[in-house]
Design a protein around this motif. Structure first.
Motif, PDB file in Angstrom:
ATOM      1  N   SER A 244       0.466  -0.946  -0.099  1.00 52.12           N
ATOM      2  CA  SER A 244      -0.025   0.060   0.049  1.00 52.12           C
ATOM      3  C   SER A 244       0.779   1.027  -0.234  1.00 52.12           C
ATOM      4  N   ALA A 245       1.980   1.297   1.143  1.00 52.53           N
ATOM      5  CA  ALA A 245       2.741   2.289   0.553  1.00 52.53           C
ATOM      6  C   ALA A 245       3.793   2.448  -0.080  1.00 52.53           C
ATOM      7  N   LYS A 246       3.830   1.383  -1.296  1.00 47.31           N
ATOM      8  CA  LYS A 246       4.864   1.294  -2.040  1.00 47.31           C
ATOM      9  C   LYS A 246       6.339   1.182  -1.542  1.00 47.31           C
ATOM     10  N   VAL A 247       6.817   0.751  -0.667  1.00 46.20           N
ATOM     11  CA  VAL A 247       7.967   0.525  -0.080  1.00 46.20           C
ATOM     12  C   VAL A 247       8.123  -1.086  -0.174  1.00 46.20           C
ATOM     13  N   GLY A 248       9.636  -1.307  -0.356  1.00 48.37           N
ATOM     14  CA  GLY A 248      10.291  -2.335  -0.024  1.00 48.37           C
ATOM     15  C   GLY A 248      11.949  -2.311   0.786  1.00 48.37           C
ATOM     16  N   VAL A 249      12.439  -3.854   1.350  1.00 50.19           N
ATOM     17  CA  VAL A 249      13.428  -3.446   2.175  1.00 50.19           C
ATOM     18  C   VAL A 249      15.307  -2.695   1.101  1.00 50.19           C
ATOM     19  N   GLY A 250      15.089  -1.335   2.324  1.00 49.58           N
ATOM     20  CA  GLY A 250      16.110  -0.322   1.998  1.00 49.58           C
ATOM     21  C   GLY A 250      15.135   0.604   1.588  1.00 49.58           C
ATOM     22  N   ASP A 251      14.294   1.104   1.531  1.00 46.33           N
ATOM     23  CA  ASP A 251      13.338   2.366   1.494  1.00 46.33           C
ATOM     24  C   ASP A 251      13.167   3.125   2.822  1.00 46.33           C
ATOM     25  N   LYS A 252      13.288   4.343   1.751  1.00 44.09           N
ATOM     26  CA  LYS A 252      13.040   4.827   3.339  1.00 44.09           C
ATOM     27  C   LYS A 252      11.424   5.145   3.232  1.00 44.09           C
ATOM     28  N   LEU A 253      10.257   4.959   4.772  1.00 46.73           N
ATOM     29  CA  LEU A 253       9.350   5.266   5.219  1.00 46.73           C
ATOM     30  C   LEU A 253       8.662   6.017   5.518  1.00 46.73           C
ATOM     31  N   PRO A 254       8.285   6.750   5.386  1.00 45.78           N
ATOM     32  CA  PRO A 254       8.225   8.031   5.461  1.00 45.78           C
ATOM     33  C   PRO A 254       6.661   8.208   6.962  1.00 45.78           C
ATOM     34  N   LEU A 255       6.968   7.951   8.285  1.00 42.57           N
ATOM     35  CA  LEU A 255       4.839   8.161   9.241  1.00 42.57           C
ATOM     36  C   LEU A 255       5.141   8.891  10.105  1.00 42.57           C
ATOM     37  N   TYR A 256       4.281   8.864  10.694  1.00 40.82           N
ATOM     38  CA  TYR A 256       4.122   9.903  11.766  1.00 40.82           C
ATOM     39  C   TYR A 256       4.606   8.752  12.948  1.00 40.82           C
ATOM     40  N   LEU A 257       4.679   8.919  14.107  1.00 39.71           N
ATOM     41  CA  LEU A 257       5.128   8.132  15.208  1.00 39.71           C
ATOM     42  C   LEU A 257       3.523   8.900  15.816  1.00 39.71           C
ATOM     43  N   PRO A 258       3.400   7.846  17.518  1.00 40.40           N
ATOM     44  CA  PRO A 258       2.038   8.248  17.596  1.00 40.40           C
ATOM     45  C   PRO A 258       1.887  10.279  18.760  1.00 40.40           C
ATOM     46  N   ASP A 259       2.552  10.840  18.898  1.00 39.74           N
ATOM     47  CA  ASP A 259       2.687  12.067  18.760  1.00 39.74           C
ATOM     48  C   ASP A 259       2.843  13.120  17.948  1.00 39.74           C
ATOM     49  N   GLY A 260       2.563  12.658  16.397  1.00 39.52           N
ATOM     50  CA  GLY A 260       2.839  13.448  15.648  1.00 39.52           C
ATOM     51  C   GLY A 260       4.237  13.758  14.997  1.00 39.52           C
ATOM     52  N   SER A 261       4.916  13.198  15.744  1.00 43.39           N
ATOM     53  CA  SER A 261       6.742  13.770  14.791  1.00 43.39           C
ATOM     54  C   SER A 261       6.655  12.921  14.182  1.00 43.39           C
ATOM     55  N   ARG A 262       7.472  13.410  12.760  1.00 44.66           N
ATOM     56  CA  ARG A 262       7.613  13.133  11.722  1.00 44.66           C
ATOM     57  C   ARG A 262       8.535  12.549  11.875  1.00 44.66           C
ATOM     58  N   THR A 263       8.773  10.734  10.957  1.00 40.37           N
ATOM     59  CA  THR A 263      10.177  10.533  10.721  1.00 40.37           C
ATOM     60  C   THR A 263      10.276   9.874  10.143  1.00 40.37           C
ATOM     61  N   LYS A 264      11.891   8.749   8.815  1.00 40.10           N
ATOM     62  CA  LYS A 264      11.717   8.300   7.858  1.00 40.10           C
ATOM     63  C   LYS A 264      12.805   7.354   8.337  1.00 40.10           C
ATOM     64  N   PRO A 265      11.571   6.238   8.322  1.00 44.61           N
ATOM     65  CA  PRO A 265      13.494   5.223   9.214  1.00 44.61           C
ATOM     66  C   PRO A 265      13.079   3.599   8.021  1.00 44.61           C
ATOM     67  N   GLU A 266      14.517   3.628   7.665  1.00 50.66           N
ATOM     68  CA  GLU A 266      14.864   2.263   6.870  1.00 50.66           C
ATOM     69  C   GLU A 266      14.031   1.588   7.274  1.00 50.66           C
ATOM     70  N   VAL A 267      12.972   0.307   6.174  1.00 52.38           N
ATOM     71  CA  VAL A 267      12.615  -0.522   5.800  1.00 52.38           C
ATOM     72  C   VAL A 267      13.943  -1.167   5.903  1.00 52.38           C
ATOM     73  N   VAL A 268      13.951  -2.134   6.704  1.00 53.70           N
ATOM     74  CA  VAL A 268      14.965  -3.722   7.034  1.00 53.70           C
ATOM     75  C   VAL A 268      14.332  -4.756   6.591  1.00 53.70           C
ATOM     76  N   ALA A 269      12.532  -5.365   7.142  1.00 54.61           N
ATOM     77  CA  ALA A 269      12.308  -6.412   6.734  1.00 54.61           C
ATOM     78  C   ALA A 269      10.900  -6.472   6.380  1.00 54.61           C
ATOM     79  N   VAL A 270      10.280  -7.412   5.604  1.00 54.61           N
ATOM     80  CA  VAL A 270       9.129  -7.073   5.285  1.00 54.61           C
ATOM     81  C   VAL A 270       8.612  -8.862   5.882  1.00 54.61           C
ATOM     82  N   TYR A 271       7.690  -8.516   6.766  1.00 54.23           N
ATOM     83  CA  TYR A 271       6.290 -10.117   7.061  1.00 54.23           C
ATOM     84  C   TYR A 271       5.242 -10.468   6.516  1.00 54.23           C
TER      85      TYR A 271
END
Length: 826
Positions: A620-647
């Motif tokens: 749905s987010a069009k990402v895979g291992v090695g890609d950066k996934l933009p997301l909002y943490l529970p308090d609204g802080s934005r981050t862009k971690p790397e996807v290291v595994a898909v399950y």
């Protein structure tokens, strides 16, 4: 308006054709019931507010935006969505000093609220400064300093000077009791409270330098609105929002945002579908009522009535029946809205302080919708009888037209092709994309059935009639009647198709998700023991289990919450709340207690700015291992971690897995909800909390999910129930309109029993055709939807499906038998 005033012809039609108009009245009444109930819920969602309690004595409150703002597109196509955050967004505590210098401010207090563990109990922690606006007062001792705490005077076993061991986000520590206090009117009742020094509270809460809100106290004679303007100016650029009045209640009760979203979703999205179905069904009933009087219209044309007089008579009949039906329908609609709202409130989905808003607006909309539906349907159905020549009108009234109009056929084929196209789109999509496409599938196929109804009915009569023609005379006559009167058959089949399709889609969507979720949960939890605690587990529970319990091979704590993740593609993107688990151990340790079914990458790499996600979310987010996934943490802080595994087991476990250290600073409660342990014994682990095995834990989790099924089942009951009433209403209308035909059968020698048997065969044919078509539409909707959401086909419990099918058969037989007896008695 003169053309719509009921004339003598309209009043006579109502008086001499009561059965036809009773059916129209019931259909329009049910339509008003659905529209008014959903409209009331929608209005409540738009206008809902919570009066402030904690901040009642603070006329102005400054707090962070509690919504995740997501922007798509640019220029004229730019749009922004706002979704409630899963947790509290916080402001810089230092802003309190800035606000305190604003003219008219008596005091500005940084407010903190956080959970505190004391033994097996749970306290609510606050900064002592909050007593200025909550009204808490010391009964003995002094205000707390660093390393000290003030406890509620009602607390047992503690006195001034005692030392108590408390656990906060900063860890377990001893605190000296500096005083005892009586909670104020702004403090939550029935909750044990502990007050700490304002300087230490941010660290104890786990959010250094941050405050939940800033309560502003005004000097005497200061206008609250004017003060709010000055405070807003002082805080410009800080990201803080200024609230007054009831808006302060939303700051202290974050459940209001979710309640507003849910109510507007029910009243808007579901309400739109329900209203469409209601209007659709009501218009069909009105059209049937007009069509049943084709002979009367033909005779009127033969004796000199003009087309304008015929159209005016139909419109006047609508004006005569629709407003009264709408007003009567609004009463149970208000009752349904009250019941639905009360059920949601009892289940904790709506804050207790929110009230149902009932105004004239949804009621007027419901009545007006019914009137416009009746006028439009009557005009469409009466258009041909009013404009053709009298002789042709008499001929068509005697023999049913073989096929619908060309425009109707083209529209029906267009809907059929559109439904097929969306089926393909849904099959190639994942997650919410598949669900959204599937919604269009069921709506377009239903539209196709309605528009092509006579052709579909003739086909059903031919197919199912093969079996009837092999039966006795009554069965053969039923088959012949169905083939000859395809329009009448279509009117009876369509509501049953509606009931079957919508009820099956809503119910089996939930059973399919629950089935796959339960399978993934059972297969995914490989721990020997699962420890939980309603108050949350100690922060060091995993370490204590590993160090003190003999035989423990791995212990991983789970901090569970949600993170909003942008999904979709192009300009059609939105935020999807994704269940998230923060793990206290390494990825290798997690693999010993939880089998996530890794498809790509490695859990061993989970750490700071590195996460693992479920395959459906990845698609749905069009990402895979090695890609950066933009997301909002529970308090609204934005981050862009790397996807290291898909399950593959995100539906039953969690869609996002990340390290606990990255997640904890962004949630209110620092206490893990679950501890998964490999090895050890239940007896040795008992001091940590409630201990169960993997199967027992799966049962508990499935029970929680079953509670969420209530909304789906309620929507299915509302739509399915409405469609069932519409089906029964249509069948009753068609039977009562056949008095002359049934009387003729009796005159030529048919016995009462033979006539009743013929009608029962017809009712069975209608029910069977409706079940088959409804099942086909539900299957075309559910198969691609479930493939996209779960990766598997739909799960249909046989007993539930049998109940739906059996209910449709019983409905068809009863709705035919009862009016037939009355008609034959006449």
């Amino acid at each position: 308006m003169r053309r719509f005033v009921p004339n003598g012809l309209a009043r006579a039609a109502v008086r001499f054709k009561p059965a036809s108009f009773a059916g129209t009245f019931v259909a329009l009444m049910m339509s008003a019931l659905i529209v008014s109930a959903c409209g009331i819920l929608l209005e409540t969602g738009v206008r809902a507010s919570v009066p402030p309690e904690r901040y009642a004595k603070a006329p102005v409150v400054a707090a962070a935006d509690q919504y995740a703002r997501f922007v798509t597109g640019s220029g004229d196509s730019r749009s922004e969505s706002a979704d409630p955050l899963p947790d509290t967004a916080r402001v810089d505590a230092a802003l309190a000093d800035k606000v305190a210098r604003v003219s008219g401010v008596e005091a500005a207090v940084a407010d903190f609220t956080f959970p505190v563990r004391q033994g097996d109990g749970l306290l609510t922690g606050h900064g002592w400064g909050s007593h200025a606006f909550t009204g808490a007062v010391l009964t003995s001792g002094d205000a707390p300093r660093a390393g000290e705490v003030v406890l509620a005077a009602s607390a047992e076993g503690a006195d001034v000077g005692d030392t108590v061991t408390l656990e906060t986000a900063a860890g377990r520590a001893d605190f000296r009791v500096s005083g005892l206090a009586k909670a104020g009117s702004g403090d939550a009742s029935g909750v044990a409270i502990a007050w700490f020094s304002d300087a230490r509270s941010p660290a104890l809460a786990g959010h250094p330098g941050k405050a939940d809100a800033i309560a502003v106290l005004a000097k005497g004679g200061t206008d609250a609105d004017a003060l709010a303007v000055r405070v807003k100016k002082a805080l410009a650029g800080s990201g803080a929002e200024v609230h007054t009045g009831d808006a302060r209640g939303a700051v202290e009760d974050h459940g209001l945002g979710y309640a507003k979203e849910m109510l507007t979703g029910l009243g808007g999205s579901f309400g739109g579908i329900a209203a469409t179905v209601a209007v659709f069904t009501a218009s069909g009933t009105v059209a049937l009522s007009v069509a049943q009087r084709a002979r009367e219209f033909a005779l009127l044309r033969a004796v000199g009535a003009t087309p304008r007089q015929i159209r005016r008579a139909v419109a006047a009949e609508a004006v005569l029946v629709a407003p009264l039906a709408g007003l009567v329908g609004c009463l149970p609609g208000i009752g349904l809205a009250h019941w639905w709202f009360g059920q949601l409130k009892d289940r904790g989905a709506i804050p207790g302080a929110v009230d149902l808003q009932v105004s004239w607006i949804p009621l007027v909309v419901a009545v007006g919708t019914g009137l416009l539906t009746a006028l439009a349907a009557g005009w469409a159905a009466g258009r041909r009888p009013s404009k053709i020549k009298p002789g042709q009108a008499l001929a068509e009234a005697s023999v049913e037209r073989l096929r619908p109009g060309v425009i109707r056929i083209l529209l029906g084929l267009g809907a059929l092709v559109g439904g097929g196209f969306l089926t393909v789109v849904a099959a190639r999509s994942a997650g919410d994309d598949a669900a959204n496409a599937a919604l269009g599938v069921v709506m377009l196929f239903m539209l196709a059935v309605a528009l092509l109804g006579p052709l579909v009915a003739r086909l059903c009569a031919a197919l199912f009639g093969l079996a009837l023609r092999a039966g006795d005379a009554s069965a053969s006559l039923a088959a012949a009647n169905s083939r000859t009167n395809a329009r009448r058959l279509a009117s009876a089949i369509t509501p049953i198709v509606l009931a079957m399709a919508f009820a099956s889609t809503l119910v089996f969507m939930h059973t399919s998700e629950s089935h796959v979720s339960a399978q993934q949960l059972r297969a995914g939890v490989t721990a020997d023991h699962v420890v939980t605690d309603p108050a949350g587990l100690s922060i060091d529970a995993a370490a204590r289990a590993a160090a003190r319990a003999p035989g423990v091979d791995a212990a991983v704590g789970l901090l569970e919450t949600q993170v909003p993740v942008p999904v979709g593609s192009g300009g059609d993107r939105w935020l999807q709340g994704s269940p998230t688990q923060g793990i206290s151990g390494s990825g290798e340790q997690l693999a010993k207690v939880q089998d996530l079914d890794v498809r790509d990458g490695s859990l061993a790499r989970i750490g700071t700015d590195r996460i693992a996600i479920d395959k459906t979310l990845a698609t749905s987010a069009k990402v895979g291992v090695g890609d950066k996934l933009p997301l909002y943490l529970p308090d609204g802080s934005r981050t862009k971690p790397e996807v290291v595994a898909v399950y593959g087991r995100g539906l039953g476990l969690a869609a996002v897995t990340m390290d606990r250290a990255s997640l904890a600073p962004h949630v209110t409660s620092p206490f893990d909800s679950t501890l998964l342990i490999r090895g050890g014994t239940a007896k040795a682990l008992a001091p940590l909390g409630d201990v169960t095995d993997a199967s027992g834990y799966a049962v508990e989790q499935n029970t929680d999910r079953e509670l969420n099924a209530w909304a789906n089942y309620t929507m299915a009951a509302v739509l399915g129930g409405f469609a069932a009433v519409a089906a029964a209403n249509t069948l009753v209308m068609t039977v009562l309109d056949r008095r002359r035909e049934l009387g003729t059968l009796r005159l030529i020698g048919s016995t009462r029993r033979q006539v009743m048997r013929m009608l029962r065969w017809e009712g069975l044919l209608v029910a069977t055709a409706g079940i088959a078509l409804g099942t086909a539409i539900a299957a075309a909707t559910l198969i691609p939807m479930m493939r996209g959401l779960t990766g598997e086909g739909p799960y249909v419990p046989p007993l539930i499906y049998a109940a739906f099918a059996g209910g449709a058969v019983v409905l068809g037989l009863v709705a035919v038998t009862l009016p037939a007896r009355a008609a034959l008695r006449g």
